[in-house]
Design a protein around this motif. Structure first.
Motif, PDB file in Angstrom:
ATOM      1  N   LEU B   8      29.947  54.131   7.400  1.00  0.00           N
ATOM      2  CA  LEU B   8      30.877  53.191   7.184  1.00  0.00           C
ATOM      3  C   LEU B   8      31.018  52.218   8.239  1.00  0.00           C
ATOM      4  CD1 LEU B   8      34.039  55.100   5.502  1.00  0.00           C
ATOM      5  CD2 LEU B   8      32.098  53.691   4.428  1.00  0.00           C
ATOM      6  N   ALA B   9      30.758  52.843   9.488  1.00  0.00           N
ATOM      7  CA  ALA B   9      30.815  51.828  10.750  1.00  0.00           C
ATOM      8  C   ALA B   9      29.378  50.822  10.454  1.00  0.00           C
ATOM      9  CB  ALA B   9      30.527  52.628  11.944  1.00  0.00           C
ATOM     10  N   ALA B  10      28.563  51.567  10.262  1.00  0.00           N
ATOM     11  CA  ALA B  10      27.106  50.577   9.829  1.00  0.00           C
ATOM     12  C   ALA B  10      27.462  49.711   8.700  1.00  0.00           C
ATOM     13  CB  ALA B  10      26.047  51.463   9.460  1.00  0.00           C
ATOM     14  N   VAL B  11      27.928  50.015   7.707  1.00  0.00           N
ATOM     15  CA  VAL B  11      28.320  49.132   6.643  1.00  0.00           C
ATOM     16  C   VAL B  11      29.074  48.005   7.087  1.00  0.00           C
ATOM     17  CG1 VAL B  11      29.529  48.538   4.451  1.00  0.00           C
ATOM     18  CG2 VAL B  11      27.923  50.661   4.640  1.00  0.00           C
ATOM     19  N   GLU B  12      29.969  48.175   7.919  1.00  0.00           N
ATOM     20  CA  GLU B  12      30.938  47.181   8.194  1.00  0.00           C
ATOM     21  C   GLU B  12      30.196  46.333   9.333  1.00  0.00           C
ATOM     22  OE1 GLU B  12      34.886  47.837  10.995  1.00  0.00           O
ATOM     23  OE2 GLU B  12      34.990  48.297   8.982  1.00  0.00           O
ATOM     24  N   GLU B  27      20.770  53.297  10.458  1.00  0.00           N
ATOM     25  CA  GLU B  27      21.645  53.991  11.338  1.00  0.00           C
ATOM     26  C   GLU B  27      22.343  55.228  11.113  1.00  0.00           C
ATOM     27  OE1 GLU B  27      24.128  50.824  12.881  1.00  0.00           O
ATOM     28  OE2 GLU B  27      22.121  49.741  13.407  1.00  0.00           O
ATOM     29  N   THR B  28      22.758  55.573   9.752  1.00  0.00           N
ATOM     30  CA  THR B  28      23.209  56.557   9.313  1.00  0.00           C
ATOM     31  C   THR B  28      22.468  57.616   9.604  1.00  0.00           C
ATOM     32  OG1 THR B  28      23.941  55.207   7.410  1.00  0.00           O
ATOM     33  CG2 THR B  28      24.322  57.694   7.311  1.00  0.00           C
ATOM     34  N   GLN B  29      21.032  57.592   9.295  1.00  0.00           N
ATOM     35  CA  GLN B  29      20.029  58.726   9.443  1.00  0.00           C
ATOM     36  C   GLN B  29      20.074  59.007  11.059  1.00  0.00           C
ATOM     37  OE1 GLN B  29      16.739  59.719   7.202  1.00  0.00           O
ATOM     38  NE2 GLN B  29      15.362  58.964   8.863  1.00  0.00           N
TER      39      GLN B  29
END
Lengths: 207, 157
Positions: B8-12, B27-29
């Protein structure tokens, strides 16, 4: 209005039409598998290829997604198109030898042998079910996964997604997941039983 | 305050733009070492992208894994140039040391072994990549040493 020529006839089309739509409007037959009215053209089955001559150059292009242009010449049944179409049917049949739709197409377009090793995958990746689910059913429960030879239609993580309402539209539009052609056929054999009755090649175009 | 989930931080960070999806997945990975189903569902919800589309993207690219990966990823190049310089021997040694086949992860979730068909560093061949660090001219003996050093390092902390 856009004016151009299909099979020697001059035709008129609205701006934004595709070559396939125009041909159908004028009653000219072009076979399709992955095209369906109301869904975005996907040009994956390549069956609707036609020869398009523009500026003196000829090339084969999928008519279902080719927008009409002023002054082009389209040939829907030239020798080049027929030959390419036969190979396409052969290739499609090699991946789905039991499909009745494909067997009938083979008979209709004079495909009498499959030179490729048949390998029943049960799917030709035409994307009809994917587009149906997304665009008409507003569900988007199935989609393409993986790539290359591994490409398949799947639900996320291969588990039933919440979006799926089991409406069955995907099965309804599928050209290959149907009862196989009746008759004693070995896998990979061509039916060709209607070969004598309908033959498109009996009416060659004027080129 | 509760820590925000990395996906969610990456999405933001990328403003939820669809064009940044691949970067968000990367980034999630990086955080999880793979793409967990739950993270993908969170991204799907946060960005309003259907799960099928997301799954399609995540399975399309070889860089993304939906299977849990080890803390360290050891990638052995099997391209032509590396091959003629005995990358097969290096890979065999890595398999022996780790006790896993390419594509697998050790039971303690420490190491994943991968193969790749050329990393574009042919002059350095055989190439082994450990957590993004490129090592050139690797011999089976050196491969063994590298793995042992990594294992020792893990034993310390």
């Amino acid at each position: 209005m856009v004016r151009f020529v299909i099979d020697g006839r001059s035709v008129e089309a609205e701006k934004g039409w595709t070559v396939l739509e125009t041909a159908r409007h004028y009653g000219i037959e072009i076979p399709t598998l992955c095209y369906m009215e109301g869904l975005t053209p996907y040009s994956s089955c390549r069956l609707c290829i036609v020869e398009i001559i523009r500026g003196g150059r000829s090339r084969l292009s999928a008519s279902c997604s080719y927008p009409v242009q002023e002054g082009i010449e389209v040939r829907t049944n030239s020798e080049k198109v027929r030959r390419a179409r036969k190979v396409i049917i052969e290739l499609l049949l090699a991946s789905c030898p039991n499909s009745r739709t494909l067997q009938c197409l083979a008979s209709k377009y004079g495909v009498t042998k499959i030179r490729f090793r048949p390998e029943d995958r049960g799917c030709i990746l035409c994307g009809l079910c994917v587009r149906m689910c997304k665009e008409q059913m507003q569900a988007g429960a199935i989609g393409f996964a993986n790539r290359g030879t591994q490409r398949e239609v799947a639900m996320p993580f291969h588990s039933r997604s919440e979006e799926c309402r089991e409406c069955g539209a995907c099965l309804y539009v599928c050209p290959v997941c149907e009862l196989p052609c009746p008759g004693p056929l070995r896998p990979g054999q061509l039916c060709n039983s209607c070969l004598d009755t309908v033959q498109i090649e009996a009416f060659p175009s004027k080129d | 305050m509760e820590q925000k989930a990395p996906e969610l931080a990456a999405v933001e960070k990328y403003g939820g733009r669809r064009s940044c999806l691949i970067q968000i997945l990367h980034e999630t990975q990086r955080e999880y070492h793979y793409l967990p189903e739950k993270a993908l569902r969170n991204i799907s919800k946060a960005m309003g992208i259907p799960m099928t589309d997301l799954y399609g993207v995540a399975t399309f690219f070889k860089a993304f894994s939906l299977e849990p990966k080890g803390k360290h990823t050891i990638t052995c190049c099997m391209g032509t140039a590396c091959h003629v310089r005995n990358s097969q021997g290096v890979l065999d040694e890595l398999r022996r040391c780790l006790g896993i086949e390419p594509g697998q992860t050790t039971d303690d979730m420490m190491f994943s072994l991968e193969t790749v068909n050329c990393v574009g560093a042919c002059a350095l061949g055989p190439v082994v990549i450990i957590d993004g660090e490129y090592l050139g001219e690797v011999t089976p003996a050196r491969a063994k040493k590298i793995v042992q050093r990594l294992m020792e390092g893990e034993g310390k902390d």
